[in-house]
Design a protein around this motif. Structure first.
Motif, PDB file in Angstrom:
ATOM      1  N   GLY A 170       0.827  -1.193   0.000  1.00  0.00           N
ATOM      2  CA  GLY A 170       0.000   0.000   0.000  1.00  0.00           C
ATOM      3  C   GLY A 170       0.861   1.242   0.000  1.00  0.00           C
ATOM      4  N   PHE A 171       0.237   2.360  -0.294  1.00  0.00           N
ATOM      5  CA  PHE A 171       0.983   3.608  -0.260  1.00  0.00           C
ATOM      6  C   PHE A 171       0.074   4.777   0.039  1.00  0.00           C
ATOM      7  CE2 PHE A 171      -0.140   3.150  -4.761  1.00  0.00           C
ATOM      8  CZ  PHE A 171      -0.553   4.422  -5.131  1.00  0.00           C
ATOM      9  N   ARG A 172       0.718   5.847   0.482  1.00  0.00           N
ATOM     10  CA  ARG A 172       0.075   7.138   0.688  1.00  0.00           C
ATOM     11  C   ARG A 172       0.691   8.081  -0.326  1.00  0.00           C
ATOM     12  NH1 ARG A 172       1.480  11.711   3.196  1.00  0.00           N
ATOM     13  NH2 ARG A 172       3.352  10.807   4.126  1.00  0.00           N
ATOM     14  N   ALA A 173      -0.166   8.813  -1.043  1.00  0.00           N
ATOM     15  CA  ALA A 173       0.331   9.722  -2.076  1.00  0.00           C
ATOM     16  C   ALA A 173      -0.221  11.124  -1.873  1.00  0.00           C
ATOM     17  CB  ALA A 173      -0.052   9.215  -3.455  1.00  0.00           C
ATOM     18  N   ILE A 174       0.519  12.078  -2.370  1.00  0.00           N
ATOM     19  CA  ILE A 174       0.113  13.476  -2.382  1.00  0.00           C
ATOM     20  C   ILE A 174      -0.341  13.777  -3.804  1.00  0.00           C
ATOM     21  CG2 ILE A 174       0.923  15.845  -2.095  1.00  0.00           C
ATOM     22  CD1 ILE A 174       3.096  14.555  -0.195  1.00  0.00           C
ATOM     23  N   GLY A 175      -1.475  14.472  -3.940  1.00  0.00           N
ATOM     24  CA  GLY A 175      -1.985  14.806  -5.265  1.00  0.00           C
ATOM     25  C   GLY A 175      -3.288  14.086  -5.542  1.00  0.00           C
ATOM     26  N   THR A 176      -3.615  14.004  -6.817  1.00  0.00           N
ATOM     27  CA  THR A 176      -4.878  13.385  -7.220  1.00  0.00           C
ATOM     28  C   THR A 176      -4.641  11.967  -7.727  1.00  0.00           C
ATOM     29  OG1 THR A 176      -4.628  14.303  -9.436  1.00  0.00           O
ATOM     30  CG2 THR A 176      -5.894  15.605  -7.862  1.00  0.00           C
ATOM     31  N   PRO A 177      -5.559  11.044  -7.408  1.00  0.00           N
ATOM     32  CA  PRO A 177      -5.350   9.667  -7.843  1.00  0.00           C
ATOM     33  C   PRO A 177      -5.471   9.469  -9.356  1.00  0.00           C
ATOM     34  CG  PRO A 177      -7.415   9.853  -6.640  1.00  0.00           C
ATOM     35  CD  PRO A 177      -6.731  11.185  -6.568  1.00  0.00           C
ATOM     36  N   GLY A 178      -6.290  10.273 -10.008  1.00  0.00           N
ATOM     37  CA  GLY A 178      -6.477  10.083 -11.441  1.00  0.00           C
ATOM     38  C   GLY A 178      -7.040   8.704 -11.741  1.00  0.00           C
ATOM     39  N   ALA A 179      -6.793   8.233 -12.937  1.00  0.00           N
ATOM     40  CA  ALA A 179      -7.272   6.908 -13.344  1.00  0.00           C
ATOM     41  C   ALA A 179      -6.429   5.815 -12.689  1.00  0.00           C
ATOM     42  CB  ALA A 179      -7.187   6.774 -14.861  1.00  0.00           C
ATOM     43  N   ASP A 180      -7.032   4.659 -12.474  1.00  0.00           N
ATOM     44  CA  ASP A 180      -6.271   3.514 -11.964  1.00  0.00           C
ATOM     45  C   ASP A 180      -5.169   3.160 -12.958  1.00  0.00           C
ATOM     46  OD1 ASP A 180      -7.912   3.390  -9.765  1.00  0.00           O
ATOM     47  OD2 ASP A 180      -8.896   1.522 -10.337  1.00  0.00           O
ATOM     48  N   PRO A 181      -4.082   2.591 -12.477  1.00  0.00           N
ATOM     49  CA  PRO A 181      -2.987   2.205 -13.381  1.00  0.00           C
ATOM     50  C   PRO A 181      -3.477   1.287 -14.507  1.00  0.00           C
ATOM     51  CG  PRO A 181      -2.279   2.030 -11.112  1.00  0.00           C
ATOM     52  CD  PRO A 181      -3.757   2.285 -11.080  1.00  0.00           C
ATOM     53  N   ALA A 182      -2.920   1.484 -15.683  1.00  0.00           N
ATOM     54  CA  ALA A 182      -3.291   0.690 -16.850  1.00  0.00           C
ATOM     55  C   ALA A 182      -2.645  -0.692 -16.836  1.00  0.00           C
ATOM     56  CB  ALA A 182      -2.894   1.430 -18.128  1.00  0.00           C
ATOM     57  N   TRP A 183      -1.567  -0.842 -16.078  1.00  0.00           N
ATOM     58  CA  TRP A 183      -0.854  -2.121 -16.043  1.00  0.00           C
ATOM     59  C   TRP A 183      -0.075  -2.252 -14.733  1.00  0.00           C
ATOM     60  CZ3 TRP A 183       4.313  -1.168 -15.482  1.00  0.00           C
ATOM     61  CH2 TRP A 183       4.804   0.036 -15.976  1.00  0.00           C
ATOM     62  N   PHE A 184       0.256  -3.487 -14.415  1.00  0.00           N
ATOM     63  CA  PHE A 184       1.091  -3.831 -13.269  1.00  0.00           C
ATOM     64  C   PHE A 184       2.036  -4.938 -13.710  1.00  0.00           C
ATOM     65  CE2 PHE A 184      -3.079  -2.657 -11.608  1.00  0.00           C
ATOM     66  CZ  PHE A 184      -2.765  -1.722 -10.632  1.00  0.00           C
ATOM     67  N   THR A 185       3.256  -4.940 -13.162  1.00  0.00           N
ATOM     68  CA  THR A 185       4.166  -6.059 -13.433  1.00  0.00           C
ATOM     69  C   THR A 185       4.844  -6.502 -12.143  1.00  0.00           C
ATOM     70  OG1 THR A 185       6.136  -4.706 -13.904  1.00  0.00           O
ATOM     71  CG2 THR A 185       4.705  -5.248 -15.784  1.00  0.00           C
ATOM     72  N   VAL A 186       5.168  -7.775 -12.077  1.00  0.00           N
ATOM     73  CA  VAL A 186       6.019  -8.341 -11.034  1.00  0.00           C
ATOM     74  C   VAL A 186       7.185  -8.982 -11.778  1.00  0.00           C
ATOM     75  CG1 VAL A 186       6.250 -10.095  -9.242  1.00  0.00           C
ATOM     76  CG2 VAL A 186       4.166  -8.717  -9.383  1.00  0.00           C
ATOM     77  N   ASN A 187       8.390  -8.483 -11.521  1.00  0.00           N
ATOM     78  CA  ASN A 187       9.592  -8.951 -12.234  1.00  0.00           C
ATOM     79  C   ASN A 187       9.390  -8.961 -13.745  1.00  0.00           C
ATOM     80  OD1 ASN A 187      10.663  -9.231  -9.730  1.00  0.00           O
ATOM     81  ND2 ASN A 187      10.609 -11.447  -9.690  1.00  0.00           N
ATOM     82  N   ASP A 188       8.785  -7.887 -14.229  1.00  0.00           N
ATOM     83  CA  ASP A 188       8.515  -7.663 -15.660  1.00  0.00           C
ATOM     84  C   ASP A 188       7.466  -8.603 -16.247  1.00  0.00           C
ATOM     85  OD1 ASP A 188      10.359  -5.544 -15.721  1.00  0.00           O
ATOM     86  OD2 ASP A 188      12.010  -6.941 -16.059  1.00  0.00           O
ATOM     87  N   LEU A 189       6.823  -9.406 -15.409  1.00  0.00           N
ATOM     88  CA  LEU A 189       5.713 -10.266 -15.846  1.00  0.00           C
ATOM     89  C   LEU A 189       4.425  -9.481 -15.736  1.00  0.00           C
ATOM     90  CD1 LEU A 189       4.753 -13.250 -16.510  1.00  0.00           C
ATOM     91  CD2 LEU A 189       4.340 -13.418 -14.051  1.00  0.00           C
ATOM     92  N   PRO A 190       3.669  -9.288 -16.821  1.00  0.00           N
ATOM     93  CA  PRO A 190       2.402  -8.559 -16.720  1.00  0.00           C
ATOM     94  C   PRO A 190       1.422  -9.284 -15.808  1.00  0.00           C
ATOM     95  CG  PRO A 190       3.047  -8.855 -19.013  1.00  0.00           C
ATOM     96  CD  PRO A 190       3.960  -9.708 -18.186  1.00  0.00           C
ATOM     97  N   CYS A 191       0.736  -8.526 -14.969  1.00  0.00           N
ATOM     98  CA  CYS A 191      -0.252  -9.092 -14.054  1.00  0.00           C
ATOM     99  C   CYS A 191      -1.652  -8.747 -14.542  1.00  0.00           C
ATOM    100  CB  CYS A 191      -0.077  -8.509 -12.655  1.00  0.00           C
ATOM    101  SG  CYS A 191       1.515  -8.854 -11.899  1.00  0.00           S
ATOM    102  N   SER A 192      -2.587  -9.657 -14.313  1.00  0.00           N
ATOM    103  CA  SER A 192      -3.986  -9.368 -14.628  1.00  0.00           C
ATOM    104  C   SER A 192      -4.575  -8.531 -13.495  1.00  0.00           C
ATOM    105  CB  SER A 192      -4.768 -10.669 -14.814  1.00  0.00           C
ATOM    106  OG  SER A 192      -4.742 -11.429 -13.624  1.00  0.00           O
ATOM    107  N   ARG A 193      -5.750  -8.016 -13.719  1.00  0.00           N
ATOM    108  CA  ARG A 193      -6.416  -7.133 -12.745  1.00  0.00           C
ATOM    109  C   ARG A 193      -7.549  -7.894 -12.073  1.00  0.00           C
ATOM    110  NH1 ARG A 193      -6.944  -1.351 -12.245  1.00  0.00           N
ATOM    111  NH2 ARG A 193      -7.888  -1.197 -10.192  1.00  0.00           N
ATOM    112  N   VAL A 194      -7.655  -7.780 -10.752  1.00  0.00           N
ATOM    113  CA  VAL A 194      -8.734  -8.385  -9.971  1.00  0.00           C
ATOM    114  C   VAL A 194      -9.652  -7.264  -9.556  1.00  0.00           C
ATOM    115  CG1 VAL A 194      -9.318  -9.631  -7.865  1.00  0.00           C
ATOM    116  CG2 VAL A 194      -7.224 -10.199  -9.099  1.00  0.00           C
ATOM    117  N   GLY A 195     -10.955  -7.448  -9.729  1.00  0.00           N
ATOM    118  CA  GLY A 195     -11.921  -6.460  -9.247  1.00  0.00           C
ATOM    119  C   GLY A 195     -12.161  -5.312 -10.114  1.00  0.00           C
TER     120      GLY A 195
END
Length: 133
Positions: free
Chosen positions: A108-133
């Motif tokens: 998790g993280f705490r950020a300053i600013g606006t969240p905007g759109a959810d990230p378009a992609w995620f990777t773990v060790n450069d492996l693309p991850c699917s999205r849950v939810g």
């Protein structure tokens, strides 16, 4: 190419697979991410669950995702923060560096600013991850 040159080429190739990034890209590796944002005045927090949906262990990991340009990560939980904006890059802590098949890690993280759109992609060790939810 000499036998020594071929042998060195094989060793270099194997070394690339044996490291943390290679372990996640191995056959049977897969991941999924759940990403939940909670805005507050001046910023937002995010709860992230990374699931190892594959049938191989992930030993050591680097987690990446793009962040809206209007935000900067101020604090990251359960990971080492390497890059706080544009593309957020985090690495494993010693105690959560091994993710067994069909288990997950909570980040998790705490950020300053606006969240905007959810990230378009995620990777773990450069492996693309699917999205849950």
């Amino acid at each position: 190419m000499s036998r020594i040159g071929r042998a060195l080429g094989v060793l270099v190739a194997l070394a690339g697979v044996a490291g943390p990034a290679g372990a996640a890209r191995a056959a049977g590796a897969a991941c999924a991410v759940e990403y939940k944002v909670s805005p507050y005045t001046g910023g937002f927090t995010t709860a992230i669950t990374v699931f190892n949906t594959g049938d191989v262990e992930i030993r050591g990991w680097t987690f990446r995702f793009p962040l809206d340009p209007g935000a900067t990560v101020a604090e990251f939980y359960n990971a080492n923060l390497v890059s706080p904006s544009t593309v957020v890059v985090t690495t494993a802590k010693d105690w959560n560096s091994l993710v067994k098949p069909l288990t997950n890690i909570s980040l998790g993280f705490r950020a300053i600013g606006t969240p905007g759109a959810d990230p378009a992609w995620f990777t773990v060790n450069d492996l693309p991850c699917s999205r849950v939810g």
